[in-house]
Write a protein that holds these residues in place. Structure first.
Motif: not given
Length: 283
Positions: A163-168, A135-138
């Motif tokens: 939606v999982v926060d991150g970086s490009t 159930g996660k969108i990177v």
């Protein structure tokens, strides 16, 4: 004799002043973002302006608000942006003081992607895939337009995802690792991007139209820019870089380890016929 010398000296000073003013008028202060779509087309335009006799000074910005503020104040003369959607809010606030100079490219698209062999083809099918990816969108950097659009899509389609926060950079590494291991993943991507060219992924269809349609890149400037120098405007309006060429320049930078400047130089040397046509068009 003394009067003649004074006259000659005064004439020389006047001529120097005129030359100085003309030189200043030939300088164009260009704003850009150091991103894989905007930076190459800014560099192509810079090279063409220089070919046609202008001097170009480039300033890189990291955030649209700062870039539009600099343009409105005259700290830069021109800025490339996708004002229909990506920077629409900033354009709306400042458009009475700004103008569209010309179109520069077309075809920017952003959306949700899955591996090319995933058993789904549309955003409204994502709930069928949720268990495979926890159930996660990177995600990428929080606060970006694409992250907001994905959040809007979750609401519009009632998706059981976070939606999982991150970086490009982190997203790229995770996408590559998942594809190499043939593992499912849901993330977000855009075109033009070397990733869309290199990785075997597919954009999911968006039947509700949450994500914007393909977008146009414009050169924008402070109002009156085009009227001040019609030739300068014609030079800029002659430049149009196909979206696939932008992707190819980024792919060369990623695959061969060259700088964007070097990738643009290679593109330039391979498109001399096109550049010559631009020169004819700008006369």
């Amino acid at each position: 004799m003394r009067n003649i010398l004074k006259f000659v000296a005064a004439a020389a000073l006047t001529l120097m002043s005129v030359v100085s003013v003309q030189a200043q008028e030939k300088v164009i202060k260009m704003g850009t973002m150091p991103w894989e779509d905007l930076y190459p087309i800014s560099l192509v335009t810079k090279k063409f302006l220089e070919k046609e006799g202008y001097k170009v000074e480039v300033t890189k910005f990291q955030e649209w608000g700062i870039a539009f503020a600099a343009l409105s104040k005259g700290d830069v003369d021109i800025l490339a942006s996708q004002i229909n959607y990506i920077s629409q809010d900033y354009w709306a606030k400042s458009k009475n003081r700004l103008e569209k100079v010309s179109t520069l490219s077309h075809g920017l698209y952003q959306g949700i992607v899955v591996p090319a062999d995933a058993p789904i083809d549309s955003v409204d099918q994502l709930n069928l895939y949720a268990d495979k990816v926890g159930g996660k969108i990177v995600g990428i950097e929080p606060g970006t337009g694409l992250m907001r659009q994905v959040s809007d899509a979750i609401k519009a389609y009632d998706l059981k995802y976070t939606v999982v926060d991150g970086s490009t950079a982190a997203m790229t590494a995770q996408l590559q690792a998942s594809l190499e291991r043939k593992e499912p993943i849901v993330t977000m991507l855009w075109e033009p991007s070397w990733m869309a060219l290199k990785f075997k992924v597919k954009f999911l269809k968006d039947p509700k139209g949450v994500f914007p349609p393909p977008q146009t890149y414009y050169w924008i400037a402070k109002k009156g820019f085009s009227a001040e120098d019609a030739h300068r405007r014609e030079v800029m309006a002659s430049v149009f870089v196909p979206i696939d060429d932008i992707t190819a320049m980024n792919a060369e930078m990623n695959d061969k380890g060259v700088t964007m400047e070097q990738a643009v130089d290679t593109w330039w040397s391979n498109h001399t016929d096109l550049i010559d046509k631009w020169s004819v068009m700008s006369k």
